[in-house]
Design an enzyme around this catalytic site. Structure first.
Site, PDB file in Angstrom:
ATOM      1  N   ASP A  61      13.198 -28.778 -77.547  1.00 58.81           N
ATOM      2  CA  ASP A  61      13.401 -30.185 -77.206  1.00 58.81           C
ATOM      3  C   ASP A  61      14.487 -30.372 -76.148  1.00 58.81           C
ATOM      4  O   ASP A  61      15.506 -29.675 -76.129  1.00 58.81           O
ATOM      5  CB  ASP A  61      13.808 -30.974 -78.449  1.00 58.81           C
ATOM      6  CG  ASP A  61      12.677 -31.090 -79.458  1.00 58.81           C
ATOM      7  OD1 ASP A  61      11.517 -30.866 -79.083  1.00 58.81           O
ATOM      8  OD2 ASP A  61      12.964 -31.424 -80.623  1.00 58.81           O
ATOM      9  N   ASP A  97       2.114 -32.037 -82.915  1.00 55.81           N
ATOM     10  CA  ASP A  97       3.397 -31.346 -83.029  1.00 55.81           C
ATOM     11  C   ASP A  97       3.359 -30.277 -84.109  1.00 55.81           C
ATOM     12  O   ASP A  97       3.135 -30.562 -85.281  1.00 55.81           O
ATOM     13  CB  ASP A  97       4.484 -32.385 -83.334  1.00 55.81           C
ATOM     14  CG  ASP A  97       5.882 -31.849 -83.136  1.00 55.81           C
ATOM     15  OD1 ASP A  97       6.079 -30.629 -83.248  1.00 55.81           O
ATOM     16  OD2 ASP A  97       6.780 -32.670 -82.867  1.00 55.81           O
ATOM     17  N   GLY A 156       6.418 -23.755 -76.779  1.00 53.35           N
ATOM     18  CA  GLY A 156       6.217 -22.540 -76.005  1.00 53.35           C
ATOM     19  C   GLY A 156       5.937 -21.291 -76.809  1.00 53.35           C
ATOM     20  O   GLY A 156       5.857 -20.190 -76.250  1.00 53.35           O
TER      21      GLY A 156
END
Length: 393
Positions: A216, A146, A195
């Protein structure tokens, strides 16, 4: 690790990604369950063991949901050698991994290329090879990596230089990919970076098996359709071994109606998205189970041809999306995105656009029945609902 040493490490470790390896590891979109949508930071060892048991007892494992993924907040402190350890919620990750594997399932874990994760636990910055090896030693099968913890570093080192920030991001993802390769253990590599920098253009180059294409999701219809319908145009970037990821499933969460849950599942299946459930399996209703485990709908998602759907026609609130399937048939999804019931009396099916000169055979996958696509086929779609057809010449 100093920047020059990190760059040298990238050079020394760099080797071409073998497409065959990636295709074998994630030949179809990964399926499983992730802890974040329901448990968030509360997840514990017991929750993961209970989930593993329930994936088996509910039939989800046999339906294809094989990854049990621990999201953020498992991390503890690093020891004097820099090796990461778990916190008290996860007393023995290797034992947990062995338990999950004993159920015929695979275990996933989470980290960040930053010094901290999103929840401010220890990230992997400057410890990429150590962490990858630790995951391999534990028996980890899937890594969600992440970006959010890395954003501070990007902004600090290149505050007004987006191109440099993007290069830093790509290098960080490549570094962990090469570290995973060096361990020799296959791990699905899932990029979570929302993205940025058109990741679909370069994700395969850094070894990604999937990459987030959006911010999200949450358990609301409005957020789900914004994310899902915005995948239009990205189909050419997906395929065996590398998938666009519009985020985890919210089926069974929040106040989604059953029509909205079916809409969500249909759209994600058509998009060849990873199917990572995020609901509380201890409270899963038969209706939600029937949506997540509809064999024919899951088969659309898992079709080995790996072609992501694209929008073929839209009129008002009605949208038609299609994807070709490996057996020569076509999946056609019809969505009512509006607030009122809508019918197809004045909206013809786009059969000619799909290559059908005459009406094909059709099977409704949610109703599990054959339908005849003649002049009498004018179904009414309730608000936020869908029809999913498999068309065969």
């Amino acid at each position: 690790m100093k920047p020059i040493l990190r760059a040298l490490a990238l050079l020394l470790l760099a080797s071409p990604v073998l497409p065959a390896q990636a295709q074998k590891l994630a030949a179809t979109p990964p399926m499983g369950w992730n802890s974040w949508n329901y448990f968030a930071g509360r997840v514990t060892d017991k929750d993961i063991r209970d989930t593993a048991d329930l994936l088996v007892s509910t039939g989800m494992r046999d339906a294809g949901y094989i990854y049990v993924n621990i999201d953020d907040t498992w991390e503890g402190e690093r020891d004097a050698q820099g090796i990461i350890h778990t916190n008290k919620k996860f007393p023995d990750m290797k034992a947990l991994s062995d338990y999950v594997h004993s159920k015929g399932l695979k275990l996933g874990i989470y980290s960040s290329p930053g010094a901290q994760t999103c929840a401010h636990y220890a990230g992997s910055l400057d410890h990429e090879q150590q962490d990858a090896q630790t995951y391999a030693d534990w028996g980890i099968d899937y890594l969600k990596y992440d970006l959010c913890g890395f954003r501070e570093k990007q902004k600090a080192e290149a505050p007004n230089d987006l191109a440099k920030q993007n290069k830093m991001m790509r290098d960080a993802y490549m570094l962990m990919h090469q570290a995973i390769l060096k361990t020799g253990r296959p791990m699905v590599y899932s990029l979570c970076q929302y993205g940025f920098d058109a990741v679909w253009d370069w994700g395969p180059e850094v070894g990604a098996n999937s990459w987030r294409t959006t911010g999200d999701i949450n358990a609301t219809y409005d957020r789900m359709i914004v994310i899902g319908l915005n995948q239009a145009g990205l189909g050419k970037f997906a395929g065996p071994g590398h998938w666009n990821d519009p985020d985890m499933l919210e089926v069974g969460n929040g106040k989604l109606t059953m029509d909205e849950n079916r809409f969500h599942m249909t759209l994600w299946a058509m998009l060849a998205s990873p199917l990572l459930a995020g609901n509380d399996l201890t409270k899963m209703t038969p209706e939600v189970a029937s949506i997540l485990m509809n064999k024919q709908v899951v088969a659309i998602d898992q079709d080995p041809l790996g072609h992501q759907a694209e929008r073929v026609y839209a009129e008002g609130p009605i949208e038609f999306w299609s994807r070709p399937l490996a057996d020569g048939s076509t999946a056609l999804a019809i969505f009512n995105t509006g607030e009122d019931p809508s019918d197809l009396r004045n909206i013809p099916l786009p059969l000619k656009q799909l290559g059908f000169n005459k009406a094909p055979k059709a099977h409704d996958l949610w109703l599990d029945k054959s339908v005849t696509l003649d002049a009498a086929y004018k179904p009414t779609l309730p608000r936020h609902s869908t029809i999913l057809l498999k068309l065969t010449k």
